[in-house]
Enzyme design. Structure first.
Site, PDB file in Angstrom:
ATOM      1  N   GLY A 174      -7.936   6.391  -2.253  1.00  0.00           N
ATOM      2  CA  GLY A 174      -8.725   6.162  -3.451  1.00  0.00           C
ATOM      3  C   GLY A 174      -8.359   4.906  -4.217  1.00  0.00           C
TER       4      GLY A 174
ATOM      5  CG  HIS B 110     -14.245  -0.489   2.726  1.00  0.00           C
ATOM      6  ND1 HIS B 110     -13.340  -0.149   1.749  1.00  0.00           N
ATOM      7  CD2 HIS B 110     -14.265   0.569   3.575  1.00  0.00           C
ATOM      8  CE1 HIS B 110     -12.847   1.062   1.992  1.00  0.00           C
ATOM      9  NE2 HIS B 110     -13.413   1.511   3.088  1.00  0.00           N
TER      10      HIS B 110
ATOM     11  CE  LYS C 270      -3.912  -0.172   2.228  1.00  0.00           C
ATOM     12  NZ  LYS C 270      -4.949  -0.254   3.290  1.00  0.00           N
TER      13      LYS C 270
ATOM     14  CD  GLU D 165     -12.449   4.697   3.716  1.00  0.00           C
ATOM     15  OE1 GLU D 165     -11.943   3.670   3.211  1.00  0.00           O
ATOM     16  OE2 GLU D 165     -12.943   5.625   3.046  1.00  0.00           O
TER      17      GLU D 165
ATOM     18  NE  ARG E 123     -10.949  12.390   0.033  1.00  0.00           N
ATOM     19  CZ  ARG E 123     -11.744  11.338  -0.165  1.00  0.00           C
ATOM     20  NH1 ARG E 123     -13.048  11.463  -0.044  1.00  0.00           N
ATOM     21  NH2 ARG E 123     -11.234  10.156  -0.463  1.00  0.00           N
TER      22      ARG E 123
ATOM     23  CD  GLU F  91      -3.028  -2.211   6.067  1.00  0.00           C
ATOM     24  OE1 GLU F  91      -3.155  -1.207   6.777  1.00  0.00           O
ATOM     25  OE2 GLU F  91      -3.933  -2.630   5.318  1.00  0.00           O
ATOM     26  CE  LYS F  92      -2.608 -12.883   6.748  1.00  0.00           C
ATOM     27  NZ  LYS F  92      -1.889 -13.887   5.944  1.00  0.00           N
TER      28      LYS F  92
END
Length: 447
Positions: free
Chosen positions: A163, A207, A157, A274, A292, A199-200
């Site tokens: 996005g 989500h 990542k 998130e 935002r 990340e795992k």
């Protein structure tokens, strides 16, 4: 006191901010590129000023042009919307230097939550669970070492990303070196920062995101969650609020975690925290903060009755939040379907062109946010979002029925859209049952 707001965006979010300004009695000043000279947001604003040629880097992404336009039109504040400069700390810093109010978090907060590694550290400090992951990695070799330790599959990542850009799912050690190079190159191109971390990968996760509001007086509240699991290549297509089938205790726990994190970073304004949720265990993990307003903010407005954009403007003007956490009440179910100018039959290839007909649906419980109408041009230079079709109903079956009716009423001619795909999704048994995860849509499309 804020009285004149420069709307530093285009399309439906610019129209949305202009309408909020009107509701509050504020003057809205639009900006536009050469490609958007005849756009709807330009005609709806009280004033409009050109800021450069069609390419975004020479217009909507040019901080000096945006701030210069605000100063030249005697604006007090700048609202960035989402995308473009919304999460670029250079804009709030330039606004501060020019004596302008930035409608959003302070630059240092944007920097802290915008870097995924420092955001993870803030989450840990706020006792919010995070997906097992590394710090910034200097090489593919370091990434391979960490990935081998936590076990494949993993996600590479972008540290400065968002996005869905700069992310790669890696299923084996053999794949990692090439994917590392590819992800770093994309991250550098998209964000000016090629830093990556590992990340795992939580398989078949959901989500779920929490809408937060925070003022300058220490008050922070959340407005419940949105389900954002229906994604294609990590780009959301359908969202709903509340998330279907989530245990009530988990809703409260995730909401409280989002508030803790917002307090930890000194957040101000509207933002989204998130999470990934493992439906097999109901464990949840923080993934990122969007500093935002979100594209999908409208469905939270529909279930809570809170005007998020107007509240952003009031917070920026120094007003305290007008309600406490126990006064936030969510009612019914809302869904959003992103109508993109894309052709699903051609691999979702963008479909710019002139809209010979744009007739949105209407009636009870239907809302359409768009920056277009019949006769307007969908330019090839920007995001393909044409409209957000939203519905509200007292319960989920009624919301599904209303969505079918609204999609049947929608008429768009002149460009290809994703509308027919949404009709297929509404007939998909897994979606009807609320039984889906982040990998479900890709499987549905490829099935």
């Amino acid at each position: 006191m804020i009285s004149r707001v420069l709307v530093a965006n285009r399309g439906e979010i610019a129209v949305r901010v202009i309408r909020a300004c009107r509701d509050l009695g504020l003057t809205a000043v639009a900006v536009y590129s050469e490609a958007d000279a005849d756009a709807l947001h330009v005609s709806l604003a009280d004033e409009a000023v050109p800021i450069g040629p069609a390419p975004a880097r020479s217009s909507y992404l040019d901080v000096s042009q945006v701030v210069g336009a605000a100063r030249d039109t005697n604006c007090d504040a700048v609202h960035p919307g989402y995308g473009f400069l919304a999460e670029n700390p250079a804009l709030p810093r330039a606004c501060q230097a020019a004596g302008l109010v930035f409608v959003g978090p302070p630059a240092e907060v944007i920097e802290r939550v915008g870097d995924k590694v420092s955001a993870r550290a803030a989450a840990e400090a706020a006792h919010v669970p995070v997906v097992p992951g590394s710090g910034r990695l200097a090489s593919a070799g370091a990434a391979l070492e960490y990935a081998t330790e936590v076990g494949f599959p993993v996600l590479l990542k972008a540290a400065a990303g968002g996005g869905g850009r700069g992310i790669r799912r890696v299923g084996s050690a053999e794949e990692l070196p090439a994917e590392f190079t590819s992800a770093a190159r994309e991250a550098e191109s998209a964000f000016g920062d090629g830093g990556l971390f590992v990340e795992k990968c939580i398989v078949d996760a959901r989500h779920v995101e929490i809408q937060v509001l925070a003022d300058a007086h220490g008050s922070v509240v959340h407005l419940g969650e949105r389900e954002c699991s229906l994604q294609r290549r990590r780009q959301k297509l359908v969202e709903e609020a509340p998330a279907p089938g989530l245990p009530e205790a988990l809703r409260k726990e995730i909401g409280a975690a989002a508030v803790r994190l917002a307090r930890e970073v000194g957040y101000r304004g509207a933002g989204t925290v998130e999470f990934l949720v493992d439906p097999s265990t109901w464990a949840y993990y923080f993934i990122e903060v969007n500093a935002r307003i979100q594209v999908e903010h409208g469905i939270t407005e529909l279930v809570t009755g809170v005007d998020l954009v107007a509240t952003q403007l009031r917070i920026a003007d120094g007003s305290p939040l007008p309600f406490a956490q126990d006064e936030v009440v969510a009612r019914g179910v809302a869904m959003e379907f992103r109508i993109n100018a894309e052709d699903p039959a051609r691999g979702f290839f963008p479909s710019p062109g002139t809209l010979s007909l744009m007739r949105p649906p209407a009636g009870p419980g239907v809302r359409v946010d768009t920056g277009f109408e019949s006769g307007r041009v969908v330019p090839p230079f920007y995001d393909s979002l044409l409209a957000k079709l939203m519905v509200w109903a007292p319960d989920r079956p009624a919301a599904l029925a209303r969505a079918r009716r609204a999609l049947a009423e929608l008429r768009v001619e002149g460009v290809a859209t994703t509308a027919a795909l949404h009709g297929r999704i509404l007939d998909w048994p897994d979606f009807v049952a609320g039984r889906y995860h982040t990998g479900s849509l890709e499987a549905f499309l490829n099935g």
